[in-house]
Enzyme design. Sequence first.
Site, PDB file in Angstrom:
ATOM      1  N   TYR A  19       0.823  -1.220   0.000  1.00 25.50           N
ATOM      2  CA  TYR A  19       0.000   0.000   0.000  1.00 25.50           C
ATOM      3  C   TYR A  19       0.855   1.268   0.000  1.00 25.50           C
ATOM      4  O   TYR A  19       0.531   2.243   0.684  1.00 25.50           O
ATOM      5  CB  TYR A  19      -0.927   0.023   1.228  1.00 25.50           C
ATOM      6  CG  TYR A  19      -1.758  -1.213   1.404  1.00 25.50           C
ATOM      7  CD1 TYR A  19      -2.593  -1.666   0.386  1.00 25.50           C
ATOM      8  CD2 TYR A  19      -1.720  -1.935   2.590  1.00 25.50           C
ATOM      9  CE1 TYR A  19      -3.362  -2.805   0.552  1.00 25.50           C
ATOM     10  CE2 TYR A  19      -2.500  -3.079   2.761  1.00 25.50           C
ATOM     11  CZ  TYR A  19      -3.317  -3.504   1.732  1.00 25.50           C
ATOM     12  OH  TYR A  19      -4.073  -4.635   1.898  1.00 25.50           O
ATOM     13  N   TYR A 146     -14.494  -4.462   2.180  1.00 21.13           N
ATOM     14  CA  TYR A 146     -13.166  -4.951   1.794  1.00 21.13           C
ATOM     15  C   TYR A 146     -13.044  -6.412   2.224  1.00 21.13           C
ATOM     16  O   TYR A 146     -13.379  -6.748   3.367  1.00 21.13           O
ATOM     17  CB  TYR A 146     -12.074  -4.118   2.466  1.00 21.13           C
ATOM     18  CG  TYR A 146     -10.690  -4.693   2.318  1.00 21.13           C
ATOM     19  CD1 TYR A 146      -9.926  -4.441   1.176  1.00 21.13           C
ATOM     20  CD2 TYR A 146     -10.140  -5.509   3.301  1.00 21.13           C
ATOM     21  CE1 TYR A 146      -8.666  -4.980   1.029  1.00 21.13           C
ATOM     22  CE2 TYR A 146      -8.868  -6.044   3.160  1.00 21.13           C
ATOM     23  CZ  TYR A 146      -8.130  -5.781   2.023  1.00 21.13           C
ATOM     24  OH  TYR A 146      -6.885  -6.315   1.878  1.00 21.13           O
ATOM     25  N   ASP A 240     -17.407 -12.689   6.648  1.00 22.90           N
ATOM     26  CA  ASP A 240     -15.962 -12.497   6.761  1.00 22.90           C
ATOM     27  C   ASP A 240     -15.644 -11.898   8.132  1.00 22.90           C
ATOM     28  O   ASP A 240     -15.783 -10.698   8.348  1.00 22.90           O
ATOM     29  CB  ASP A 240     -15.501 -11.567   5.632  1.00 22.90           C
ATOM     30  CG  ASP A 240     -14.017 -11.245   5.663  1.00 22.90           C
ATOM     31  OD1 ASP A 240     -13.337 -11.639   6.628  1.00 22.90           O
ATOM     32  OD2 ASP A 240     -13.545 -10.583   4.721  1.00 22.90           O
ATOM     33  N   LYS A 269      -6.081 -13.262  11.328  1.00 23.88           N
ATOM     34  CA  LYS A 269      -5.585 -12.239  12.246  1.00 23.88           C
ATOM     35  C   LYS A 269      -5.451 -12.751  13.676  1.00 23.88           C
ATOM     36  O   LYS A 269      -4.498 -13.450  13.996  1.00 23.88           O
ATOM     37  CB  LYS A 269      -6.433 -10.983  12.134  1.00 23.88           C
ATOM     38  CG  LYS A 269      -6.314 -10.305  10.751  1.00 23.88           C
ATOM     39  CD  LYS A 269      -6.948  -8.957  10.726  1.00 23.88           C
ATOM     40  CE  LYS A 269      -6.854  -8.308   9.344  1.00 23.88           C
ATOM     41  NZ  LYS A 269      -5.484  -7.986   8.915  1.00 23.88           N
TER      42      LYS A 269
END
Length: 419
Positions: A19, A146, A240, A269
Amino acid sequence: MPNTPNWYDEGMGHIWLPYTQMKTAVPPLPVASTNGVRLTLSDGRELIDGIASWWAAAHGYNHPHILDAMKQQLEAMPHAMFGGLVNEPALKLAKRLAAMMPGDLNRVFIAESGSVSVEVAMKMALQYYFNRGEKRTKFVHFRGTYHGDTLGTMAVCDPEEGMHGLFGDVLAKNLLADLPRTQEAADQFAAFLKKHASDVAAVITEPLVQGAGGMVFHQPETLRWLREACDDAGVLLIVDEIFTGFYRTGSRFAVDQAGIVPDMLTLSKALSGGVSPLSVCIARESVFDAFYDDDPSKALMHGPTYMGHALGCAAANASLDLFEREDYAAKVHAIEGQMMAELAPCGFAPNVKSVRVKGAIGVVQLEDASAIETLKPKFVERGVWIRPFRDIVYLTPPLTIGEDDLGTLTGAIRDVLGA
């Protein structure tokens, strides 16, 4: 950057950062070590981490229980292929996760990254219908959403406000909708989904919080409306939970607050405590049954090289130990209350549009984000690691953070935005 270590000077000319516009970006900070909620830079400065390494280090850094479990597994077997072989940490993890899930979510596919777990869920949804003799090739996704950076997941991210707009012409064409936030909108969405049901394999959503889309919150009713619409239209629902899973929104999983059972749920995560790359896609038994057949062509043909990674699964099992032994719901409740109180004054600062908190997520949204990149070094000067993006300054600290350290983070936000 002065006084950087040799490894930094020698390697920066060869690395490609995420990014980042490499030509114009401010040089990244070299981290030498981590401990608890702190990052120690190579020059000795310490930063309190307000982001928990992209929301993953739920237990803080270097937790001894996780490190001990990994050391033991490292000595026995770091990894062996998951094709034709299995290992104890992976099967133990699958059993434990299935026991945590609502309903009949009990078939666990173990991969590496969060994006891959979403790709697996999407592939399962497509083949679920292929195996039943139906060709459904589209997904319904939502504005502000996202789900990852791989080609498949990019095609279910927000095509207008997201970071992947450049690729719009080459991505799969799916159906974009507004996330229903009222009963009227829910009825409209249900009608829309029923109209397109013959082409749709699944609806995919982030539960309660659209993370990378700007930390935008919605209520549990939205998830219930999506579940009802999918049931009515005969469409699968993928949830998600890569960001929200493991108490980030207050409950162990965000779907717990809605009382729904998705057809597939993804985790990553905090699953491994932010220590090892690991993700899972957990499917309902009814989804698994569509693949369970004498016909080999109906098998799910997907298998990452490091699937069922024994070392990562050992870390995840240790992470689950911590979530089970300690009252993380209470920890998050305390974090939520403190952030509500201490971020509220930011609402009176110039250029602040709104302040909102959900669980261990604190957000200050700006009216004008044109200078947001200039805020990052100001936070570092105050001894904290806070990484604003889009139009928000936000906190997602480790769930083990103490009151004083959290106060330092919120105080830095008040100081920087107030100035």
